[in-house]
Design a protein around this motif. Structure first.
Motif, PDB file in Angstrom:
ATOM      1  N   UNK A  39      16.330  14.178 -44.464  1.00  0.00           N
ATOM      2  CA  UNK A  39      17.520  14.106 -44.281  1.00  0.00           C
ATOM      3  C   UNK A  39      18.419  13.024 -45.027  1.00  0.00           C
ATOM      4  N   UNK A  40      19.526  13.712 -45.411  1.00  0.00           N
ATOM      5  CA  UNK A  40      20.582  12.680 -46.071  1.00  0.00           C
ATOM      6  C   UNK A  40      21.951  13.001 -45.563  1.00  0.00           C
ATOM      7  N   UNK A  41      22.850  11.968 -45.113  1.00  0.00           N
ATOM      8  CA  UNK A  41      24.218  12.006 -44.836  1.00  0.00           C
ATOM      9  C   UNK A  41      24.785  12.847 -46.123  1.00  0.00           C
ATOM     10  N   UNK A  42      25.700  13.848 -45.757  1.00  0.00           N
ATOM     11  CA  UNK A  42      26.507  14.436 -46.949  1.00  0.00           C
ATOM     12  C   UNK A  42      27.656  13.342 -47.425  1.00  0.00           C
ATOM     13  N   UNK A  43      27.473  12.972 -48.836  1.00  0.00           N
ATOM     14  CA  UNK A  43      28.457  12.052 -49.173  1.00  0.00           C
ATOM     15  C   UNK A  43      27.577  10.656 -49.365  1.00  0.00           C
ATOM     16  N   UNK A  44      26.540  10.420 -48.398  1.00  0.00           N
ATOM     17  CA  UNK A  44      25.755   9.210 -48.437  1.00  0.00           C
ATOM     18  C   UNK A  44      26.353   8.073 -47.600  1.00  0.00           C
ATOM     19  N   UNK A  45      25.496   7.141 -47.048  1.00  0.00           N
ATOM     20  CA  UNK A  45      25.782   6.116 -46.060  1.00  0.00           C
ATOM     21  C   UNK A  45      25.272   4.669 -46.642  1.00  0.00           C
ATOM     22  N   UNK A  46      25.522   3.789 -45.805  1.00  0.00           N
ATOM     23  CA  UNK A  46      24.801   2.568 -46.135  1.00  0.00           C
ATOM     24  C   UNK A  46      25.888   1.557 -46.812  1.00  0.00           C
ATOM     25  N   UNK A  49      11.545  30.968 -34.906  1.00  0.00           N
ATOM     26  CA  UNK A  49      10.688  30.244 -33.656  1.00  0.00           C
ATOM     27  C   UNK A  49      10.398  28.944 -34.139  1.00  0.00           C
ATOM     28  N   UNK A  50      10.191  28.464 -35.458  1.00  0.00           N
ATOM     29  CA  UNK A  50       9.860  26.990 -35.628  1.00  0.00           C
ATOM     30  C   UNK A  50      10.971  26.089 -36.188  1.00  0.00           C
ATOM     31  N   UNK A  51      12.351  26.635 -36.048  1.00  0.00           N
ATOM     32  CA  UNK A  51      13.652  25.987 -36.363  1.00  0.00           C
ATOM     33  C   UNK A  51      14.253  24.934 -35.200  1.00  0.00           C
ATOM     34  N   UNK A  52      13.228  24.524 -34.521  1.00  0.00           N
ATOM     35  CA  UNK A  52      13.823  23.920 -33.133  1.00  0.00           C
ATOM     36  C   UNK A  52      13.833  22.312 -33.681  1.00  0.00           C
ATOM     37  N   UNK A  53      14.237  22.142 -34.735  1.00  0.00           N
ATOM     38  CA  UNK A  53      14.327  20.678 -35.230  1.00  0.00           C
ATOM     39  C   UNK A  53      15.767  20.694 -35.917  1.00  0.00           C
ATOM     40  N   UNK A  54      16.307  19.433 -35.523  1.00  0.00           N
ATOM     41  CA  UNK A  54      17.904  19.128 -36.321  1.00  0.00           C
ATOM     42  C   UNK A  54      17.581  18.596 -37.576  1.00  0.00           C
ATOM     43  N   UNK A  55      18.571  18.763 -38.216  1.00  0.00           N
ATOM     44  CA  UNK A  55      18.340  18.203 -39.860  1.00  0.00           C
ATOM     45  C   UNK A  55      18.426  16.595 -39.745  1.00  0.00           C
ATOM     46  N   UNK A  56      19.143  16.018 -38.784  1.00  0.00           N
ATOM     47  CA  UNK A  56      18.705  14.576 -38.827  1.00  0.00           C
ATOM     48  C   UNK A  56      17.298  14.163 -38.527  1.00  0.00           C
ATOM     49  N   UNK A 116      25.576   5.435 -37.999  1.00  0.00           N
ATOM     50  CA  UNK A 116      25.351   6.327 -39.325  1.00  0.00           C
ATOM     51  C   UNK A 116      24.071   5.535 -40.115  1.00  0.00           C
ATOM     52  N   UNK A 117      23.770   4.308 -39.917  1.00  0.00           N
ATOM     53  CA  UNK A 117      22.783   3.652 -40.577  1.00  0.00           C
ATOM     54  C   UNK A 117      21.547   3.462 -39.777  1.00  0.00           C
ATOM     55  N   UNK A 118      21.713   4.066 -38.473  1.00  0.00           N
ATOM     56  CA  UNK A 118      20.410   3.982 -37.637  1.00  0.00           C
ATOM     57  C   UNK A 118      19.746   5.440 -37.295  1.00  0.00           C
ATOM     58  N   UNK A 119      18.566   5.431 -36.746  1.00  0.00           N
ATOM     59  CA  UNK A 119      17.873   6.576 -36.456  1.00  0.00           C
ATOM     60  C   UNK A 119      18.559   7.185 -35.328  1.00  0.00           C
ATOM     61  N   UNK A 120      18.705   8.535 -34.943  1.00  0.00           N
ATOM     62  CA  UNK A 120      19.704   8.997 -34.227  1.00  0.00           C
ATOM     63  C   UNK A 120      19.215   8.533 -32.692  1.00  0.00           C
ATOM     64  N   UNK A 121      18.189   8.252 -32.195  1.00  0.00           N
ATOM     65  CA  UNK A 121      17.826   7.804 -30.791  1.00  0.00           C
ATOM     66  C   UNK A 121      18.703   6.320 -30.622  1.00  0.00           C
ATOM     67  N   UNK A 122      18.380   5.519 -31.507  1.00  0.00           N
ATOM     68  CA  UNK A 122      19.273   4.189 -31.466  1.00  0.00           C
ATOM     69  C   UNK A 122      20.781   4.353 -31.624  1.00  0.00           C
ATOM     70  N   UNK A 123      21.061   5.420 -32.616  1.00  0.00           N
ATOM     71  CA  UNK A 123      22.438   5.588 -32.930  1.00  0.00           C
ATOM     72  C   UNK A 123      23.207   6.166 -31.662  1.00  0.00           C
ATOM     73  N   UNK A 124      22.764   6.894 -30.794  1.00  0.00           N
ATOM     74  CA  UNK A 124      23.185   7.452 -29.456  1.00  0.00           C
ATOM     75  C   UNK A 124      23.404   6.369 -28.576  1.00  0.00           C
ATOM     76  N   UNK A 125      22.271   5.345 -28.713  1.00  0.00           N
ATOM     77  CA  UNK A 125      22.644   4.355 -27.463  1.00  0.00           C
ATOM     78  C   UNK A 125      23.754   3.432 -27.908  1.00  0.00           C
ATOM     79  N   UNK A 126      23.749   3.304 -29.187  1.00  0.00           N
ATOM     80  CA  UNK A 126      25.017   2.532 -29.770  1.00  0.00           C
ATOM     81  C   UNK A 126      26.342   3.174 -29.372  1.00  0.00           C
ATOM     82  N   UNK A 127      26.456   4.497 -29.518  1.00  0.00           N
ATOM     83  CA  UNK A 127      27.564   5.024 -28.921  1.00  0.00           C
ATOM     84  C   UNK A 127      27.827   5.097 -27.520  1.00  0.00           C
ATOM     85  N   UNK A 128      26.857   5.014 -26.685  1.00  0.00           N
ATOM     86  CA  UNK A 128      27.015   4.790 -25.252  1.00  0.00           C
ATOM     87  C   UNK A 128      27.358   3.462 -25.050  1.00  0.00           C
TER      88      UNK A 128
END
Length: 730
Positions: A228-235, A216-223, A274-286
């Motif tokens: 959270x860290x990317x598998x294999x690393x980023x940056x 019931x408390x797992x309504x959070x994504x890993x990122x 991959x170098x940005x928070x998810x909310x900003x990253x999704x705007x970049x994708x769009x």
């Protein structure tokens, strides 16, 4: 009947089951109604305390979801969508594509656990829907495919796919799937962490509900977790990350020759996001998605590679009012490479095939072709034997009795074709539909050997038949609707894409494809470096250079076709530049790949083929002192094809630009990223096309002269597809 696309059901445990079931669709796709229903469901999940979590699944037996409704994207991609007051085109496009991203972001941040019960195929936006869920249970079936194939039609995953997939499996493996449009099986998805659990089909929803109930408390994504860290690393300072993009950029350039927008957008979106928070990253994708949609390339590719292709395969050109006429037993005349391939695909489709050749040994060899390829594919022995049992080799025309469709693929000589046609009619009768696989000889003339020409039609395959997706149906002057319907029903049964064209020498595909080869020969005869010709051909988006493809087809066949054309046309024959090159190669016995010597030399494996060192000095006076630029070579190779396509349209060989684009892409490999020659001419602008052709005609001859129809359309500001739409509306 309800217009609701997502049914909701709240169980006793407080779990809201969201069942996607789009009305009127055999497969779920993302429609405005789906978005509206999911938006409303998300609001309920957030607002109603009795809802403890949710499970997203499909109500379709065909699978979970196939992604966006590409047919419905026409207005958006074609610029036909109404712009909001005070909004620029790009701002409006961004808002339109970001709306889906925002909705899925709202789903994953709703504060309650959401699981996906993936009960079948999940592609494109369908998979992206599941990636926005906190837990994914997938049906344990190796035939089910999961993937993000948008790059194949000029787009990219614009609903979070370029951001969530790398965060789940790591940047490098994610790029392999994103850039190539590769699918993965459920087992592969489990290994990569793209799904969390596999289950039997009847347990998928229950397993998903069980996870929601237990977490019931797992309504959070890993990122969205601080740790959270990317598998294999980023940056940019991470060596592995930097190397991935250095190699990925180089490999993408090599694979696409800088012709396609989508792979570059994918690389950019993943790198930045991959170098940005998810909310900003999704705007970049769009942002990158909006740029893709604004460019005509994606729209052209979607129209030709998806919309027009599907329409053709569903019978868009089939005559109305003619009852279905599925082929049960076909007679295949000629067991060579082409005939053997036709026999194979027909038997695989469940038809009985009488495979006839000059003697039984030749016919048996044709059947062995199927046996060899099935063995190479490691087909189940029982299934392979069932296919082989449907192929009956013979040298006796009497065995053709009872065939309801005849296909002829003998030597490209009028007299030989007439002989086998008459011998066949004597057995099966003139009411049987007869299809000729000729690649150049006019159908109307060949039909003279069949006493009922209304039952004679061209059915032109491409080699190798089992791999090439297109079949060109050629309508002679007297071909009737029954023959057209029979041919199209047969093509549908063997799962190929048909186009329908009217009769002419070379029809559409052979005629226009031949200009690519001929212009390559013309350049060669002028002393152009053959390596320049070949490299430009490949870099402009063709599968291979014009000299290489001539070797594959066979220089001896090119010579025979040329001689037959010369004999048929008599005083009307006009020799093409470069014709002497083929004659010279024929005299030297250089036939191409088939005898390991043509424009290329073919050494024993593992050595690779290479251009014949003596080529230029043999077919010309040597290398020209001043070589043309790559841009000049590209222009000649490209526009020589396009002007011939325009002539086919003017002459009525083609009736629709859709057939023209499909035939070009799937028949001879015309640069798919353009959407085909007619899409490309519309995009360039017909006035610009005419101006460039006039310049080429002035420098290189009348073969580049634009037809009058093209001039008239350019003067009126028309387009091929605009003209087709008006005709259809009328």
């Amino acid at each position: 009947m309800t217009d609701t696309a997502i049914r909701t059901e709240l169980d006793a445990d407080g779990i809201l089951l969201l069942t996607i079931d789009v009305p009127g669709q055999s497969m779920n796709v993302i429609t405005p109604q789906v978005s509206a229903d999911l938006t409303a469901a998300i609001a309920r999940i957030k607002a109603e305390p009795e809802i403890k979590g949710a499970v997203l699944t499909s109500g379709k037996p065909s699978g979970f979801m196939a992604g966006a409704d590409l047919k419905g994207m026409g207005a958006l991609m074609g610029g036909g969508a109404k712009l909001p007051e005070g909004k620029s085109k790009m701002a409006a496009l961004f808002d339109a594509v970001y709306a889906l991203n925002k909705m899925l972001r709202d789903l994953e941040t709703c504060g309650k656990p959401v699981a996906a019960a993936i009960n079948g195929l999940a592609l494109g936006g369908g998979l992206e829907f599941t990636l926005a869920c906190h837990y994914r249970v997938c049906v344990d079936n190796p035939k089910v495919t999961l993937g993000l194939p948008e790059v194949m039609v000029g787009l990219f995953p614009g609903a979070g796919g370029t951001q969530r997939l790398p965060r789940l499996m790591g940047v490098q493996p994610a790029l392999m799937y994103l850039l190539q449009g590769k699918n993965m099986s459920p087992q592969e998805a489990l290994g990569f962490g793209v799904v969390h659990e596999l289950a039997a089909a009847d347990q998928v929803v229950e397993k998903a509900k069980a996870w929601v109930k237990a977490n019931p408390t797992k309504g959070v994504q890993p990122w969205d977790e601080k740790s959270f860290k990317f598998p294999g690393g980023v940056g940019m300072f991470n060596p592995g990350f930097a190397q991935t993009f250095m190699a990925g950029t180089a490999m993408t350039a090599k694979q696409t020759n800088h012709n396609m927008n989508a792979p570059v957008a994918i690389l950019s979106s993943v790198y930045e996001g991959s170098q940005l928070p998810m909310d900003t990253a999704l705007r970049v994708e769009s942002k990158y998605m909006a740029k893709l949609i604004a460019d005509p390339q994606a729209g052209n590719m979607i129209r030709s590679l998806f919309v027009s292709k599907q329409a053709a395969e569903k019978g868009a050109r089939r005559p109305q009012g003619v009852a279905p006429a599925p082929a049960q037993k076909i007679g295949m005349l000629g067991a060579g490479l082409m005939g053997a391939g036709v026999a194979m695909v027909s038997a695989q489709a469940g038809m009985t095939v009488v495979l006839l050749d000059r003697d039984l040994a030749a016919a048996e060899k044709g059947k062995q072709y199927t046996a060899d390829r099935l063995a190479k594919k490691r087909t189940d022995p029982a299934k392979a034997q069932a296919i082989l049992d449907r192929i009956h080799p013979t040298a006796d025309y009497a065995d053709l009795a009872g065939c309801d469709l005849i296909i002829e693929a003998v030597f490209e000589t009028r007299d030989i074709k007439a002989g086998v046609t008459k011998a066949t009619e004597a057995v099966v009768g003139a009411d049987t539909i007869f299809g000729s696989n000729t690649s150049t000889l006019p159908i109307t003339g060949l039909a003279e050997a069949w006493s009922k020409p209304e039952n004679f039609i061209g059915i032109h395959f491409f080699s190798p038949v089992e791999k090439m997706p297109l079949v060109e149906i050629i309508v002679g002057k007297q071909t009737g609707p029954t023959a057209i319907a029979k041919a199209l029903d047969y093509v549908a049964a063997i799962r190929k894409t048909p186009i329908v064209v009217n009769d002419s020498r070379g029809f559409y595909t052979s005629r226009c494809f031949g200009t690519y080869v001929q212009e390559g020969l013309a350049l060669l005869s002028e002393g152009t470096n053959p390596a320049l010709i070949e490299n430009v051909g490949r870099h402009m988006g063709m599968p291979v250079g014009p000299l290489a493809v001539n070797d594959e087809v066979g220089l001896d066949l090119s010579y025979k076709v040329g001689q037959q054309t010369k004999a048929d046309l008599g005083d009307k024959y006009v020799e093409q530049p470069g014709a002497k090159v083929i004659e010279t190669m024929h005299e030297l016995g250089r036939q191409g790949r088939k005898n390991a010597k043509g424009f290329y030399v073919y050494p024993d494996a593992p050595a690779k083929k290479y251009l014949w060192p003596e080529l230029v000095g043999t077919v010309s006076d040597g290398l020209a002192e001043t070589q043309p630029t790559p841009e000049a070579v590209r222009e000649r190779l490209l526009y020589r094809q396009m002007v011939e396509c325009a002539r086919c349209f003017e002459e009525g060989v083609l009736e629709t630009p859709q057939d023209g684009d499909l035939g070009a892409i799937f028949g001879w490999g015309f640069a798919p990223f353009t959407g085909g020659p007619f899409s490309h001419m519309d995009t360039i602008g017909l006035a610009n096309v005419v101006a460039i052709l006039d310049g080429l005609a002035q420098r290189h001859g009348d073969r580049f002269a634009p037809p009058q129809l093209l001039r008239d359309m350019a003067a009126k500001g028309e387009t091929f597809y605009g003209r087709a739409a008006l005709k259809q509306a009328a």
